[in-house]
Write a protein that holds these residues in place. Structure first.
Motif, PDB file in Angstrom:
ATOM      1  N   LEU A   1       7.265  -7.873   9.640  1.00  7.66           N
ATOM      2  CA  LEU A   1       5.861  -8.253   9.788  1.00  7.66           C
ATOM      3  C   LEU A   1       5.038  -7.883   8.562  1.00  7.66           C
ATOM      4  CD1 LEU A   1       4.990  -7.451  13.496  1.00  7.66           C
ATOM      5  CD2 LEU A   1       5.146  -9.672  12.406  1.00  7.66           C
ATOM      6  N   HIS A   2       5.285  -6.726   7.986  1.00  8.68           N
ATOM      7  CA  HIS A   2       4.524  -6.335   6.794  1.00  8.68           C
ATOM      8  C   HIS A   2       4.789  -7.308   5.642  1.00  8.68           C
ATOM      9  CE1 HIS A   2       2.550  -3.829   3.836  1.00  8.68           C
ATOM     10  NE2 HIS A   2       3.609  -3.993   3.056  1.00  8.68           N
ATOM     11  N   GLY A   3       6.040  -7.608   5.390  1.00  9.53           N
ATOM     12  CA  GLY A   3       6.376  -8.503   4.281  1.00  9.53           C
ATOM     13  C   GLY A   3       5.864  -9.915   4.486  1.00  9.53           C
ATOM     14  N   SER A   4       6.032 -10.448   5.681  1.00 10.86           N
ATOM     15  CA  SER A   4       5.602 -11.824   5.924  1.00 10.86           C
ATOM     16  C   SER A   4       4.078 -11.936   5.949  1.00 10.86           C
ATOM     17  CB  SER A   4       6.203 -12.358   7.218  1.00 10.86           C
ATOM     18  OG  SER A   4       5.793 -11.582   8.318  1.00 10.86           O
ATOM     19  N   THR A   5       3.393 -10.923   6.473  1.00 10.25           N
ATOM     20  CA  THR A   5       1.931 -10.949   6.470  1.00 10.25           C
ATOM     21  C   THR A   5       1.389 -10.841   5.054  1.00 10.25           C
ATOM     22  OG1 THR A   5       1.902  -9.903   8.640  1.00 10.25           O
ATOM     23  CG2 THR A   5      -0.130  -9.848   7.390  1.00 10.25           C
ATOM     24  N   ARG A   6       1.983  -9.971   4.266  1.00 11.09           N
ATOM     25  CA  ARG A   6       1.545  -9.827   2.876  1.00 11.09           C
ATOM     26  C   ARG A   6       1.740 -11.122   2.098  1.00 11.09           C
ATOM     27  NH1 ARG A   6       3.557  -4.992  -1.108  1.00 11.09           N
ATOM     28  NH2 ARG A   6       2.166  -5.467  -2.840  1.00 11.09           N
ATOM     29  N   ARG A   7       2.887 -11.763   2.280  1.00 12.64           N
ATOM     30  CA  ARG A   7       3.153 -13.025   1.598  1.00 12.64           C
ATOM     31  C   ARG A   7       2.215 -14.124   2.091  1.00 12.64           C
ATOM     32  NH1 ARG A   7       8.305 -13.169   2.234  1.00 12.64           N
ATOM     33  NH2 ARG A   7       8.221 -14.207   4.233  1.00 12.64           N
ATOM     34  N   PHE A   8       1.942 -14.172   3.396  1.00 12.90           N
ATOM     35  CA  PHE A   8       1.046 -15.191   3.953  1.00 12.90           C
ATOM     36  C   PHE A   8      -0.367 -15.037   3.407  1.00 12.90           C
ATOM     37  CE2 PHE A   8      -1.887 -16.760   7.179  1.00 12.90           C
ATOM     38  CZ  PHE A   8      -1.413 -18.050   7.358  1.00 12.90           C
TER      39      PHE A   8
ATOM     40  N   VAL B   1     -10.795 -12.747   4.050  1.00 20.13           N
ATOM     41  CA  VAL B   1      -9.646 -11.842   3.981  1.00 20.13           C
ATOM     42  C   VAL B   1      -9.906 -10.691   3.007  1.00 20.13           C
ATOM     43  CG1 VAL B   1      -8.275 -12.898   2.135  1.00 20.13           C
ATOM     44  CG2 VAL B   1      -7.126 -11.904   4.091  1.00 20.13           C
ATOM     45  N   GLN B   2     -10.898 -10.831   2.149  1.00 18.45           N
ATOM     46  CA  GLN B   2     -11.230  -9.784   1.194  1.00 18.45           C
ATOM     47  C   GLN B   2     -12.169  -8.729   1.781  1.00 18.45           C
ATOM     48  OE1 GLN B   2      -9.790  -9.364  -1.677  1.00 18.45           O
ATOM     49  NE2 GLN B   2      -8.633 -11.245  -1.498  1.00 18.45           N
ATOM     50  N   LYS B   3     -12.686  -8.964   2.964  1.00 22.98           N
ATOM     51  CA  LYS B   3     -13.571  -8.001   3.615  1.00 22.98           C
ATOM     52  C   LYS B   3     -12.752  -6.799   4.089  1.00 22.98           C
ATOM     53  CE  LYS B   3     -17.047 -10.892   3.547  1.00 22.98           C
ATOM     54  NZ  LYS B   3     -18.023 -10.815   2.540  1.00 22.98           N
ATOM     55  N   SER B   4     -13.386  -5.651   4.167  1.00 25.16           N
ATOM     56  CA  SER B   4     -12.675  -4.450   4.595  1.00 25.16           C
ATOM     57  C   SER B   4     -12.349  -4.460   6.084  1.00 25.16           C
ATOM     58  CB  SER B   4     -13.499  -3.214   4.251  1.00 25.16           C
ATOM     59  OG  SER B   4     -14.733  -3.256   4.945  1.00 25.16           O
ATOM     60  N   LEU B   5     -12.955  -5.347   6.846  1.00 29.00           N
ATOM     61  CA  LEU B   5     -12.720  -5.421   8.289  1.00 29.00           C
ATOM     62  C   LEU B   5     -11.498  -6.285   8.633  1.00 29.00           C
ATOM     63  CD1 LEU B   5     -14.063  -4.455  10.899  1.00 29.00           C
ATOM     64  CD2 LEU B   5     -15.359  -6.576  10.926  1.00 29.00           C
ATOM     65  N   ALA B   6     -11.040  -7.105   7.706  1.00 26.65           N
ATOM     66  CA  ALA B   6      -9.942  -8.056   7.982  1.00 26.65           C
ATOM     67  C   ALA B   6      -8.642  -7.375   8.427  1.00 26.65           C
ATOM     68  CB  ALA B   6      -9.699  -8.945   6.770  1.00 26.65           C
ATOM     69  N   PRO B   7      -8.159  -6.316   7.772  1.00 22.17           N
ATOM     70  CA  PRO B   7      -6.928  -5.673   8.254  1.00 22.17           C
ATOM     71  C   PRO B   7      -7.077  -5.083   9.649  1.00 22.17           C
ATOM     72  CG  PRO B   7      -7.404  -4.963   6.017  1.00 22.17           C
ATOM     73  CD  PRO B   7      -8.574  -5.745   6.483  1.00 22.17           C
ATOM     74  N   TRP B   8      -8.252  -4.554   9.947  1.00 26.84           N
ATOM     75  CA  TRP B   8      -8.490  -3.973  11.269  1.00 26.84           C
ATOM     76  C   TRP B   8      -8.478  -5.043  12.352  1.00 26.84           C
ATOM     77  CZ3 TRP B   8      -8.185   1.078  11.872  1.00 26.84           C
ATOM     78  CH2 TRP B   8      -8.374   1.893  10.751  1.00 26.84           C
ATOM     79  N   LEU B   9      -9.108  -6.184  12.062  1.00 29.17           N
ATOM     80  CA  LEU B   9      -9.123  -7.272  13.044  1.00 29.17           C
ATOM     81  C   LEU B   9      -7.732  -7.845  13.270  1.00 29.17           C
ATOM     82  CD1 LEU B   9     -12.393  -9.147  12.031  1.00 29.17           C
ATOM     83  CD2 LEU B   9     -12.013  -7.705  14.027  1.00 29.17           C
ATOM     84  N   ALA B  10      -6.981  -8.027  12.196  1.00 30.77           N
ATOM     85  CA  ALA B  10      -5.620  -8.562  12.336  1.00 30.77           C
ATOM     86  C   ALA B  10      -4.728  -7.583  13.099  1.00 30.77           C
ATOM     87  CB  ALA B  10      -5.032  -8.848  10.955  1.00 30.77           C
ATOM     88  N   GLY B  11      -4.818  -6.315  12.765  1.00 31.46           N
ATOM     89  CA  GLY B  11      -4.026  -5.306  13.464  1.00 31.46           C
ATOM     90  C   GLY B  11      -4.414  -5.185  14.927  1.00 31.46           C
TER      91      GLY B  11
ATOM     92  N   ALA C   1       3.718  -2.536  15.184  1.00 31.11           N
ATOM     93  CA  ALA C   1       3.507  -3.897  14.703  1.00 31.11           C
ATOM     94  C   ALA C   1       2.074  -4.075  14.209  1.00 31.11           C
ATOM     95  CB  ALA C   1       3.823  -4.894  15.805  1.00 31.11           C
ATOM     96  N   ALA C   2       1.116  -3.500  14.922  1.00 31.90           N
ATOM     97  CA  ALA C   2      -0.279  -3.612  14.512  1.00 31.90           C
ATOM     98  C   ALA C   2      -0.522  -2.927  13.173  1.00 31.90           C
ATOM     99  CB  ALA C   2      -1.181  -3.010  15.586  1.00 31.90           C
TER     100      ALA C   2
ATOM    101  N   ALA D   1      -1.539  -3.276   7.431  1.00 35.59           N
ATOM    102  CA  ALA D   1      -1.161  -2.874   6.075  1.00 35.59           C
ATOM    103  C   ALA D   1      -0.754  -4.074   5.233  1.00 35.59           C
ATOM    104  CB  ALA D   1      -0.029  -1.865   6.126  1.00 35.59           C
ATOM    105  N   GLY D   2      -0.117  -5.065   5.849  1.00 36.48           N
ATOM    106  CA  GLY D   2       0.260  -6.276   5.123  1.00 36.48           C
ATOM    107  C   GLY D   2      -0.946  -7.084   4.677  1.00 36.48           C
ATOM    108  N   VAL D   3      -1.954  -7.182   5.541  1.00 34.94           N
ATOM    109  CA  VAL D   3      -3.186  -7.887   5.170  1.00 34.94           C
ATOM    110  C   VAL D   3      -3.883  -7.158   4.033  1.00 34.94           C
ATOM    111  CG1 VAL D   3      -5.495  -8.542   5.974  1.00 34.94           C
ATOM    112  CG2 VAL D   3      -3.517  -8.979   7.417  1.00 34.94           C
TER     113      VAL D   3
END
Length: 97
Positions: free
Chosen positions: A18-25, A36-46, A71-72, A77-79
């Motif tokens: 999940l980390h690798g595929s999310t980072r690549r996506f 996706v550049q906002k600081s809230l984006a990783p928290w919302l995705a997780g 997984a969260a 972390a990937g985002v």
């Protein structure tokens, strides 16, 4: 004891994938999305992944809330890593093609 090891293996493999595929996506598909550049984006995705994972934890025997939390964290972390790659202009090697 065996089910604990299998559950840990599932959570570990899931986190790596999940980390690798999310980072690549994020790096390839969401390059031009400003949100996706906002600081809230990783928290919302997780958080979204945790909600889906905790719902699936009730249905699957070897998947628990710990796996959903793992997984969260991996998706969040990937985002964050993908957004950092975009800002820095780097393209590191990520798992998979």
């Amino acid at each position: 004891m065996i089910s604990l090891l299998v559950s840990f293996a599932i959570a570990s493999i899931l986190a790596i994938v999940l980390h690798g595929s999310t980072r690549r996506f994020v790096r390839t598909r969401l390059r031009y999305v400003d949100a996706v550049q906002k600081s809230l984006a990783p928290w919302l995705a997780g958080g979204a992944v945790f909600l889906v994972g905790s719902a699936a934890a009730g249905l699957l025997p070897l998947v628990g809330v710990g796996t959903a939390l793992t997984a969260a964290l991996a998706v969040g972390a990937g985002v964050a890593a993908g957004a950092r790659d975009i800002r820095q202009g780097t393209a590191p090697i990520v798992y998979g093609p």
